[in-house]
Write a protein that holds these residues in place. Sequence first.
Motif, PDB file in Angstrom:
ATOM      1  N   THR A 232       0.851  -1.189   0.000  1.00 16.65           N
ATOM      2  CA  THR A 232       0.000   0.000   0.000  1.00 16.65           C
ATOM      3  C   THR A 232       0.882   1.233   0.000  1.00 16.65           C
ATOM      4  N   THR A 233       0.562   2.160  -0.880  1.00 18.59           N
ATOM      5  CA  THR A 233       1.271   3.427  -0.915  1.00 18.59           C
ATOM      6  C   THR A 233       0.365   4.468  -0.265  1.00 18.59           C
ATOM      7  N   TYR A 234       0.936   5.206   0.672  1.00 23.20           N
ATOM      8  CA  TYR A 234       0.214   6.249   1.388  1.00 23.20           C
ATOM      9  C   TYR A 234       0.701   7.614   0.931  1.00 23.20           C
ATOM     10  N   LYS A 235      -0.225   8.494   0.598  1.00 26.22           N
ATOM     11  CA  LYS A 235       0.089   9.891   0.303  1.00 26.22           C
ATOM     12  C   LYS A 235      -0.610  10.710   1.382  1.00 26.22           C
ATOM     13  N   LEU A 236       0.184  11.311   2.263  1.00 22.40           N
ATOM     14  CA  LEU A 236      -0.357  11.987   3.432  1.00 22.40           C
ATOM     15  C   LEU A 236       0.028  13.455   3.449  1.00 22.40           C
ATOM     16  N   THR A 237      -0.899  14.285   3.855  1.00 18.82           N
ATOM     17  CA  THR A 237      -0.603  15.674   4.176  1.00 18.82           C
ATOM     18  C   THR A 237      -0.487  15.727   5.688  1.00 18.82           C
ATOM     19  N   THR A 238       0.708  16.070   6.161  1.00 22.39           N
ATOM     20  CA  THR A 238       0.954  16.083   7.597  1.00 22.39           C
ATOM     21  C   THR A 238       1.191  17.503   8.080  1.00 22.39           C
ATOM     22  N   GLU A 239       0.845  17.734   9.319  1.00 26.92           N
ATOM     23  CA  GLU A 239       1.189  18.976   9.990  1.00 26.92           C
ATOM     24  C   GLU A 239       2.190  18.617  11.071  1.00 26.92           C
ATOM     25  N   VAL A 240       3.329  19.305  11.051  1.00 28.36           N
ATOM     26  CA  VAL A 240       4.398  19.006  11.999  1.00 28.36           C
ATOM     27  C   VAL A 240       4.831  20.272  12.713  1.00 28.36           C
ATOM     28  N   LYS A 241       5.339  20.092  13.902  1.00 29.40           N
ATOM     29  CA  LYS A 241       5.923  21.207  14.655  1.00 29.40           C
ATOM     30  C   LYS A 241       7.409  21.238  14.340  1.00 29.40           C
ATOM     31  N   ASP A 242       7.868  22.425  13.995  1.00 31.58           N
ATOM     32  CA  ASP A 242       9.293  22.684  13.799  1.00 31.58           C
ATOM     33  C   ASP A 242       9.632  23.766  14.822  1.00 31.58           C
ATOM     34  N   GLY A 243      10.011  23.330  16.007  1.00 29.91           N
ATOM     35  CA  GLY A 243      10.143  24.274  17.112  1.00 29.91           C
ATOM     36  C   GLY A 243       8.758  24.771  17.477  1.00 29.91           C
ATOM     37  N   ALA A 244       8.551  26.077  17.400  1.00 37.48           N
ATOM     38  CA  ALA A 244       7.236  26.655  17.706  1.00 37.48           C
ATOM     39  C   ALA A 244       6.355  26.786  16.471  1.00 37.48           C
ATOM     40  N   ASP A 245       6.945  26.569  15.284  1.00 33.58           N
ATOM     41  CA  ASP A 245       6.216  26.759  14.028  1.00 33.58           C
ATOM     42  C   ASP A 245       5.474  25.495  13.613  1.00 33.58           C
ATOM     43  N   LEU A 246       4.263  25.674  13.094  1.00 26.43           N
ATOM     44  CA  LEU A 246       3.488  24.580  12.525  1.00 26.43           C
ATOM     45  C   LEU A 246       3.655  24.628  11.011  1.00 26.43           C
ATOM     46  N   LYS A 247       4.111  23.515  10.424  1.00 24.91           N
ATOM     47  CA  LYS A 247       4.358  23.451   8.979  1.00 24.91           C
ATOM     48  C   LYS A 247       3.648  22.242   8.388  1.00 24.91           C
ATOM     49  N   SER A 248       3.386  22.317   7.088  1.00 28.28           N
ATOM     50  CA  SER A 248       2.725  21.212   6.378  1.00 28.28           C
ATOM     51  C   SER A 248       3.687  20.562   5.398  1.00 28.28           C
ATOM     52  N   TYR A 249       3.644  19.236   5.360  1.00 29.13           N
ATOM     53  CA  TYR A 249       4.470  18.464   4.446  1.00 29.13           C
ATOM     54  C   TYR A 249       3.627  17.394   3.777  1.00 29.13           C
ATOM     55  N   GLU A 250       3.990  17.070   2.549  1.00 26.13           N
ATOM     56  CA  GLU A 250       3.404  15.924   1.865  1.00 26.13           C
ATOM     57  C   GLU A 250       4.385  14.771   2.005  1.00 26.13           C
ATOM     58  N   ALA A 251       3.871  13.630   2.409  1.00 22.76           N
ATOM     59  CA  ALA A 251       4.697  12.434   2.554  1.00 22.76           C
ATOM     60  C   ALA A 251       4.104  11.321   1.711  1.00 22.76           C
ATOM     61  N   ILE A 252       4.973  10.593   1.016  1.00 22.49           N
ATOM     62  CA  ILE A 252       4.534   9.396   0.301  1.00 22.49           C
ATOM     63  C   ILE A 252       5.383   8.243   0.804  1.00 22.49           C
ATOM     64  N   VAL A 253       4.706   7.222   1.308  1.00 20.79           N
ATOM     65  CA  VAL A 253       5.367   6.064   1.902  1.00 20.79           C
ATOM     66  C   VAL A 253       4.811   4.804   1.266  1.00 20.79           C
ATOM     67  N   TRP A 254       5.721   3.938   0.836  1.00 18.47           N
ATOM     68  CA  TRP A 254       5.312   2.615   0.358  1.00 18.47           C
ATOM     69  C   TRP A 254       5.417   1.671   1.537  1.00 18.47           C
ATOM     70  N   ASN A 255       4.342   0.936   1.821  1.00 16.02           N
ATOM     71  CA  ASN A 255       4.279   0.061   2.977  1.00 16.02           C
ATOM     72  C   ASN A 255       3.899  -1.351   2.531  1.00 16.02           C
ATOM     73  N   SER A 256       4.749  -2.301   2.843  1.00 15.33           N
ATOM     74  CA  SER A 256       4.421  -3.699   2.590  1.00 15.33           C
ATOM     75  C   SER A 256       4.386  -4.418   3.928  1.00 15.33           C
ATOM     76  N   LYS A 257       4.125  -5.694   3.916  1.00 14.77           N
ATOM     77  CA  LYS A 257       4.109  -6.459   5.162  1.00 14.77           C
ATOM     78  C   LYS A 257       5.503  -6.555   5.776  1.00 14.77           C
TER      79      LYS A 257
END
Length: 118
Positions: free
Chosen positions: A78-103
């Motif tokens: 399964t390939t996941y395409k995620l929009t994530t919100e992360v903290k970078d110190g005090a700042d909130l930033k958005s990143y796109e992540a694509i991860v291939w996941n197998s068993k």
Amino acid sequence: MRLLVLATAAITVLLLLLRQGSAARPEGLINWEPIKDLNDLLVWEVAEYAVKKHNESARTKLVLEKVAKGETAGFLGTTYKLTTEVKDGADLKSYEAIVWNSKLFKILLLFKPIEGNM
């Protein structure tokens, strides 16, 4: 060994599709399905894996705050395409992540900032 060769071939094809899609958007090449439950444990595991791998390679200390959006595609795993919100110190930033996941393992294919949110 055979599984490793098959996984490598699958990842290569997926990367080629994603690269071609960068100009024409991957939606036309990959059948992405929306994730209904963004709070699902597996979705969070994949998102945390993406942030962890990015932190290791970029030597950053981002902290996952939220999975804002997500889609999956089946392709020898399964390939996941995620929009994530992360903290970078005090700042909130958005990143796109694509991860291939197998068993057997996960591979971070993409982790990039979302323009306008940096």
